[in-house]
Design a protein around this motif. Structure first.
Motif, mmCIF file in Angstrom:
data_model
loop_
_atom_site.group_PDB
_atom_site.id
_atom_site.type_symbol
_atom_site.label_atom_id
_atom_site.label_comp_id
_atom_site.label_asym_id
_atom_site.label_seq_id
_atom_site.Cartn_x
_atom_site.Cartn_y
_atom_site.Cartn_z
ATOM 1 N N GLY A 38 0.796 -1.219 0.000
ATOM 2 C CA GLY A 38 0.000 0.000 0.000
ATOM 3 C C GLY A 38 0.823 1.262 0.000
ATOM 4 O O GLY A 38 0.291 2.357 -0.203
ATOM 5 N N GLY A 39 2.118 1.120 0.199
ATOM 6 C CA GLY A 39 3.000 2.272 0.241
ATOM 7 C C GLY A 39 3.427 2.748 -1.135
ATOM 8 O O GLY A 39 2.976 2.219 -2.165
ATOM 9 N N SER A 40 4.290 3.749 -1.131
ATOM 10 C CA SER A 40 4.754 4.372 -2.372
ATOM 11 C C SER A 40 6.275 4.483 -2.391
ATOM 12 O O SER A 40 6.919 4.550 -1.334
ATOM 13 C CB SER A 40 4.162 5.780 -2.518
ATOM 14 O OG SER A 40 2.762 5.752 -2.589
ATOM 15 N N LEU A 41 6.799 4.490 -3.589
ATOM 16 C CA LEU A 41 8.221 4.737 -3.807
ATOM 17 C C LEU A 41 8.373 5.527 -5.092
ATOM 18 O O LEU A 41 7.553 5.378 -6.010
ATOM 19 C CB LEU A 41 9.009 3.433 -3.964
ATOM 20 C CG LEU A 41 9.479 2.677 -2.727
ATOM 21 C CD1 LEU A 41 10.189 1.394 -3.160
ATOM 22 C CD2 LEU A 41 10.374 3.518 -1.853
ATOM 23 N N ARG A 42 9.410 6.322 -5.167
ATOM 24 C CA ARG A 42 9.753 6.977 -6.416
ATOM 25 C C ARG A 42 11.173 6.606 -6.786
ATOM 26 O O ARG A 42 12.117 6.875 -6.038
ATOM 27 C CB ARG A 42 9.624 8.494 -6.340
ATOM 28 C CG ARG A 42 9.788 9.151 -7.713
ATOM 29 C CD ARG A 42 9.533 10.636 -7.718
ATOM 30 N NE ARG A 42 10.715 11.398 -7.339
ATOM 31 C CZ ARG A 42 10.955 12.636 -7.760
ATOM 32 N NH1 ARG A 42 10.099 13.238 -8.569
ATOM 33 N NH2 ARG A 42 12.038 13.277 -7.346
ATOM 34 N N LEU A 43 11.299 5.981 -7.940
ATOM 35 C CA LEU A 43 12.612 5.645 -8.479
ATOM 36 C C LEU A 43 13.091 6.762 -9.395
ATOM 37 O O LEU A 43 12.294 7.381 -10.105
ATOM 38 C CB LEU A 43 12.561 4.331 -9.253
ATOM 39 C CG LEU A 43 12.000 3.113 -8.517
ATOM 40 C CD1 LEU A 43 12.085 1.876 -9.422
ATOM 41 C CD2 LEU A 43 12.706 2.881 -7.218
ATOM 42 N N SER A 44 14.392 6.983 -9.384
ATOM 43 C CA SER A 44 15.002 7.972 -10.266
ATOM 44 C C SER A 44 16.119 7.318 -11.053
ATOM 45 O O SER A 44 16.757 6.372 -10.572
ATOM 46 C CB SER A 44 15.582 9.133 -9.456
ATOM 47 O OG SER A 44 14.590 9.781 -8.697
ATOM 48 N N CYS A 45 16.357 7.834 -12.227
ATOM 49 C CA CYS A 45 17.458 7.336 -13.058
ATOM 50 C C CYS A 45 18.045 8.519 -13.798
ATOM 51 O O CYS A 45 17.350 9.157 -14.602
ATOM 52 C CB CYS A 45 16.962 6.282 -14.024
ATOM 53 S SG CYS A 45 18.198 5.784 -15.242
ATOM 54 N N ALA A 46 19.298 8.807 -13.546
ATOM 55 C CA ALA A 46 19.963 9.935 -14.165
ATOM 56 C C ALA A 46 20.996 9.457 -15.173
ATOM 57 O O ALA A 46 21.815 8.579 -14.873
ATOM 58 C CB ALA A 46 20.636 10.789 -13.096
ATOM 59 N N ALA A 47 20.948 10.061 -16.348
ATOM 60 C CA ALA A 47 21.938 9.773 -17.387
ATOM 61 C C ALA A 47 23.062 10.802 -17.283
ATOM 62 O O ALA A 47 22.803 11.998 -17.121
ATOM 63 C CB ALA A 47 21.296 9.840 -18.759
ATOM 64 N N SER A 48 24.294 10.332 -17.383
ATOM 65 C CA SER A 48 25.432 11.244 -17.304
ATOM 66 C C SER A 48 26.504 10.810 -18.282
ATOM 67 O O SER A 48 26.525 9.678 -18.748
ATOM 68 C CB SER A 48 25.994 11.273 -15.889
ATOM 69 O OG SER A 48 26.486 10.007 -15.513
ATOM 70 N N GLY A 49 27.421 11.741 -18.573
ATOM 71 C CA GLY A 49 28.490 11.447 -19.502
ATOM 72 C C GLY A 49 28.330 12.241 -20.789
ATOM 73 O O GLY A 49 27.502 13.133 -20.884
ATOM 74 N N SER A 50 29.118 11.886 -21.775
ATOM 75 C CA SER A 50 29.121 12.607 -23.052
ATOM 76 C C SER A 50 28.032 12.074 -23.968
ATOM 77 O O SER A 50 28.173 11.000 -24.542
ATOM 78 C CB SER A 50 30.482 12.464 -23.726
ATOM 79 O OG SER A 50 31.495 13.018 -22.913
#
Length: 118
Positions: free
Chosen positions: A15-27
């Motif tokens: 019943g709970g919540s989560l927020r996933l993040s994904c960051a792209a980095s580099g050239s």
């Protein structure tokens, strides 16, 4: 060298919540479609949601109405908001993205584990 780095996985109660993040980095010159997959032990990796560079989204039926995918192009980041989480075996959530570096290629993050259990 480009990389995708996920964060936000955790142990959460049903019943709970989560927020996933994904960051792209580099050239990289451009980011195309981005998405989230998940994989439980002993099972194949399965699609959860995708989002185009223009913001069009697709969410699989099993999580529709509970999960939302979004992106912040200024931060090169894609998010997965997961609400009303159901009890399940632990799964690793993987971020994926098409990056132009200067050729188009599909890249994957290392994964972040989500466990829904009381």
């Amino acid at each position: 060298q480009v990389q995708l780095v996920e964060s936000g996985g955790d142990l959460v109660q049903p019943g709970g919540s989560l927020r996933l993040s994904c960051a792209a980095s580099g050239s990289m010159f451009s980011i195309g479609d981005m998405g989230w997959y998940r994989q439980a032990p002993g099972k194949q990796r399965e699609l959860v949601a995708t989002i185009t560079s223009g913001g069009s989204t697709n969410v699989v039926d099993s999580v529709k109405g509970r999960f939302t995918i979004s992106r912040d192009n200024a931060k090169n980041t894609v998010y997965l908001q997961m609400n009303s989480l159901k009890p399940a075996v632990p799964a690793v959530y993987y971020c994926t993205a098409r990056l132009f570096t200067p050729a188009w290629g599909v890249y994957w993050g290392q994964g972040t584990q989500v466990t829904v259990s009381s």
